[in-house]
Motif scaffolding. Structure first.
Motif, PDB file in Angstrom:
ATOM      1  N   ASN A 180      -4.615  16.652  -5.840  1.00 24.76           N
ATOM      2  CA  ASN A 180      -5.623  15.758  -5.249  1.00 24.76           C
ATOM      3  C   ASN A 180      -5.728  15.875  -3.732  1.00 24.76           C
ATOM      4  O   ASN A 180      -6.808  15.736  -3.176  1.00 24.76           O
ATOM      5  N   ILE A 181      -4.603  16.046  -3.086  1.00 22.84           N
ATOM      6  CA  ILE A 181      -4.678  16.201  -1.640  1.00 22.84           C
ATOM      7  C   ILE A 181      -3.984  17.497  -1.257  1.00 22.84           C
ATOM      8  O   ILE A 181      -3.150  18.005  -2.012  1.00 22.84           O
ATOM      9  N   PRO A 212      -3.286   4.479   2.135  1.00 18.28           N
ATOM     10  CA  PRO A 212      -3.602   4.843   0.752  1.00 18.28           C
ATOM     11  C   PRO A 212      -4.856   4.134   0.236  1.00 18.28           C
ATOM     12  O   PRO A 212      -5.536   4.665  -0.633  1.00 18.28           O
ATOM     13  N   GLU A 213      -5.166   2.945   0.787  1.00 15.94           N
ATOM     14  CA  GLU A 213      -6.348   2.227   0.311  1.00 15.94           C
ATOM     15  C   GLU A 213      -7.609   3.029   0.599  1.00 15.94           C
ATOM     16  O   GLU A 213      -8.605   2.902  -0.096  1.00 15.94           O
ATOM     17  N   GLU A 214      -7.558   3.841   1.645  1.00 17.24           N
ATOM     18  CA  GLU A 214      -8.742   4.642   1.977  1.00 17.24           C
ATOM     19  C   GLU A 214      -8.520   6.116   1.656  1.00 17.24           C
ATOM     20  O   GLU A 214      -9.175   6.987   2.234  1.00 17.24           O
ATOM     21  N   ASP A 215      -7.578   6.380   0.771  1.00 19.65           N
ATOM     22  CA  ASP A 215      -7.314   7.762   0.332  1.00 19.65           C
ATOM     23  C   ASP A 215      -6.839   8.686   1.442  1.00 19.65           C
ATOM     24  O   ASP A 215      -7.215   9.860   1.474  1.00 19.65           O
ATOM     25  N   HIS A 216      -6.078   8.169   2.353  1.00 16.85           N
ATOM     26  CA  HIS A 216      -5.447   9.057   3.330  1.00 16.85           C
ATOM     27  C   HIS A 216      -3.946   9.057   3.074  1.00 16.85           C
ATOM     28  O   HIS A 216      -3.303   8.020   3.199  1.00 16.85           O
ATOM     29  N   SER A 252      -2.192   7.411 -10.312  1.00 20.13           N
ATOM     30  CA  SER A 252      -3.020   7.424  -9.109  1.00 20.13           C
ATOM     31  C   SER A 252      -2.386   8.366  -8.095  1.00 20.13           C
ATOM     32  O   SER A 252      -1.186   8.617  -8.136  1.00 20.13           O
ATOM     33  N   THR A 253      -3.220   8.877  -7.207  1.00 19.85           N
ATOM     34  CA  THR A 253      -2.695   9.778  -6.180  1.00 19.85           C
ATOM     35  C   THR A 253      -1.634   9.067  -5.350  1.00 19.85           C
ATOM     36  O   THR A 253      -0.659   9.666  -4.935  1.00 19.85           O
ATOM     37  N   TRP A 254      -1.850   7.778  -5.136  1.00 22.01           N
ATOM     38  CA  TRP A 254      -0.900   6.982  -4.367  1.00 22.01           C
ATOM     39  C   TRP A 254       0.502   7.096  -4.969  1.00 22.01           C
ATOM     40  O   TRP A 254       1.479   7.399  -4.300  1.00 22.01           O
TER      41      TRP A 254
END
Lengths: 317, 293
Positions: free
Chosen positions: A70-71, A84-88, A282-284
């Motif tokens: 994913n990243i 993580p809330e904003e996918d960083h 989840s990616t998190w």
């Protein structure tokens, strides 16, 4: 041992009670059977241990590797942006914090611990040794959560007053708590290493007219150097893996610590604060597992390094 | 040697030597004082408010005056279960490494495995437990999950202390037992284990003390709540322990007297860990005395 004849006695009586030949044979067989059975049992136990290690690597590693679907590798290791809330998912800041915290901890703990080890092994009379060693063991016995709690209720108010800032938590508080926790580890292993230095080295030093300080600094400590380095690395693995004490005093903000009093976050504290709240797929969550995997890799490397030190030492001797 | 013949360098060395000795003693005194002060702080804050009532009562969500009954019970229950799981395997593994393991590459690999396992941070065992029990078996956060994960954490340390104490048994005694025609296992059971028992029990006490205070593993695998009943032996109810409770009270609780509960919990935790470390060894000391006479 005094117990063994008594343990054998009932079996011996059993032999006399029954026809000797047959019974003796079956007793012999039984001993052989038990012998073989337990051999397998002991082998099974050690293999179970290895299986647990396999489980750890498999479960953590499997989830961790999903991160990179994913990243990008680059983002995880080189970006400082962990939101993580904003996918960083940039873990660089947290990794750097972990390394800084460990370095800071060792900087404070090593001189005290090695000094204490020298005192116990070289200088102190016997009664003092017998007092110091159990007292240090007390320090090991205190649970890590209690250290965190003390840090929170005693150390942080103290730091706040001392520094005049309104926040006391941060790297310095965490490093102070950790230093106290790794102190006995480093001290006891260095103590052992120093005690192992052969007496003839010291005598040779004294024969040349050295004072005790000179013998310690130029003969004993260099001779025990490998053991002391191993002790420091053992302390390092403890400092890197410690969670609960750190989590209570570091402030838990995922950012790069710019000063000693900035609330920050390290690998372990970040995992424990966030893992209960995330979805498994989840990616998190994957990124948190990647952090755990990183911890694993670091501690394995340190352990292998200790082995390498030990082997080199034994080759030389 | 008189003062006249001492060179200036020699004199300087002697002064340094004295100064350093003093400094080392001062350092030692400082550390010992620090440790005693720590213990004193924990106990003096917690002990005054301690009562049997506090130890047995249920915790309160809102009002002051709650106790720590269920969490204290869970602590012992999880500790007991984890020891039941880990002692047979850990001790077995230690015996294998000390008595059976041949000197070859396979043993080397096993040894690396044990050392690596003992270096795994406790939080990682917590994540493993979470992945196995909450995710794979879907049973959520339970006492069982906590106990098994804690057992994983105990294993390498148990193996190491067992190996050390079994190795310390002198070879003569073993050879004597072989000369009587014993099999290897008979020798281990009747000669080696009784002699190594003291070391093994001391090791188990240390492991138990550490496991009792362990919080990261339990937090992730047994959760932050209890079933709300005392004496709940159900393996599948959530199992918050005392160490985790201390964390919860300190960070999230909204009870009025949270600070006082935290103080008292910390004191109870430390006292029990110290007792585990000391009390269980007293029978061994007495036994030792008898043997010496």
């Amino acid at each position: 041992m005094s117990t063994s004849p008594q343990q054998l006695a009932p079996d011996d009586r059993a032999i006399f009670a029954k026809p000797p030949g047959k019974e003796r044979f079956s007793r012999y067989m039984r001993a052989r059977m038990a012998n073989r059975l337990f051999r397998y049992y002991f082998l099974f136990s050690i293999l179970a241990l290895c299986f647990v290690l396999g489980l750890v690597i498999f479960f953590i590693g499997k989830t961790a590797l999903l991160t990179f679907s994913n990243i990008s590798f680059k983002e995880f290791f080189f970006s400082f942006n962990w939101t993580p809330e904003e996918d960083h998912f940039g873990a660089a800041g947290i990794i750097v914090n972990t390394l800084t915290l460990t370095a800071l901890t060792l900087l404070m703990a090593v001189p005290v611990a090695v000094g204490l080890a020298v005192l116990i092994a070289e200088i102190a009379p016997k009664w003092l040794k017998n007092v110091m060693r159990p007292v240090l063991d007390l320090l090991v016995g205190i649970p890590s959560i209690v250290y965190g709690y003390l840090g929170l209720t005693v150390l942080i108010p103290f730091l706040r007053r001392l520094s005049g800032e309104n926040l006391g938590d941060g790297l310095l508080a965490a490093a102070l708590v950790l230093a106290l926790m790794v102190l006995p580890t480093i001290c006891r292993i260095s103590d052992e290493a120093i005690s192992m230095v052969p007496k003839k080295y010291r005598e040779a030093g004294y024969a040349l007219g050295s004072t005790r300080l000179q013998v310690m600094m130029r003969v004993v400590i260099p001779a025990a150097g490998r053991g002391i380095v191993a002790a420091i690395i053992m302390g390092m693995t403890r400092a890197i893996g410690e969670t609960m004490a750190v989590v209570m005093v570091i402030g838990n903000t995922a950012q790069l610590a710019k000063s000693l009093f900035t609330p920050a976050s390290v690998l372990t504290s970040n995992i424990v604060m966030q893992i209960s709240n995330v979805e498994f797929d989840s990616t998190w969550n994957y990124a948190l597992h990647m952090m755990a995997f990183l911890l694993l890799v670091i501690s394995f490397i340190l352990i292998l390094f200790i082995r390498y030190l030990g082997r080199k030492g034994s080759d030389k001797a | 040697m008189t003062d006249m013949t001492r060179s200036r360098k020699m004199q300087r060395s002697l002064v340094y030597n004295k100064l350093a000795t003093g400094a080392f003693y001062a350092l030692g005194a400082l550390v010992v004082l620090l440790i005693l002060w720590l213990l004193f702080t924990i106990l003096s804050k917690g002990l005054p408010g301690l009562s049997l009532d506090f130890l047995l009562k249920l915790p309160e969500d809102m009002d002051a005056g709650g106790g720590i009954g269920p969490v204290l019970f869970n602590s012992f229950y999880i500790l007991f279960l984890s020891l039941v799981i880990s002692i047979p395997i850990g001790v077995g593994a230690g015996i294998y490494m000390a008595e059976y393991a041949p000197e070859n590459r396979f043993t080397e690999v096993l040894r690396i495995c044990v050392e690596s396992l003992s270096s795994v941070p406790s939080i990682v065992f917590g994540m493993l437990g979470l992945a196995i029990f909450a995710e794979y078996f879907q049973i959520g956060l339970t006492i069982l999950g906590g106990a098994v994960s804690l057992a994983f954490l105990n294993l390498p340390m148990l193996a190491r202390v067992t190996e050390e104490s079994v190795r310390a048994v002198p070879n003569d005694v073993k050879n004597a037992s072989y000369a009587l025609g014993m099999t290897k296992f008979q020798c281990i059971r009747t000669v080696v284990l009784p002699m190594a028992l003291q070391g093994i029990i001391t090791g188990i006490c240390l492991v138990a003390g550490r496991a009792f205070g362990e919080s990261a593993v339990i937090l992730l695998t047994a959760g932050l709540s209890t079933s709300g009943e005392m004496w709940d032996f159900n393996l599948f109810s959530p199992g918050e322990t005392l160490a985790v409770h201390l964390w919860y009270v300190q960070s999230e609780a909204i009870v009025e007297d949270a600070a006082s509960i935290a103080d008292r919990s910390a004191a109870v935790l430390v006292i029990i860990v110290l007792l585990i470390n000391l009390l269980f060894r007293i029978p061994l000391w007495i036994n030792n005395r008898k043997l010496k006479k």
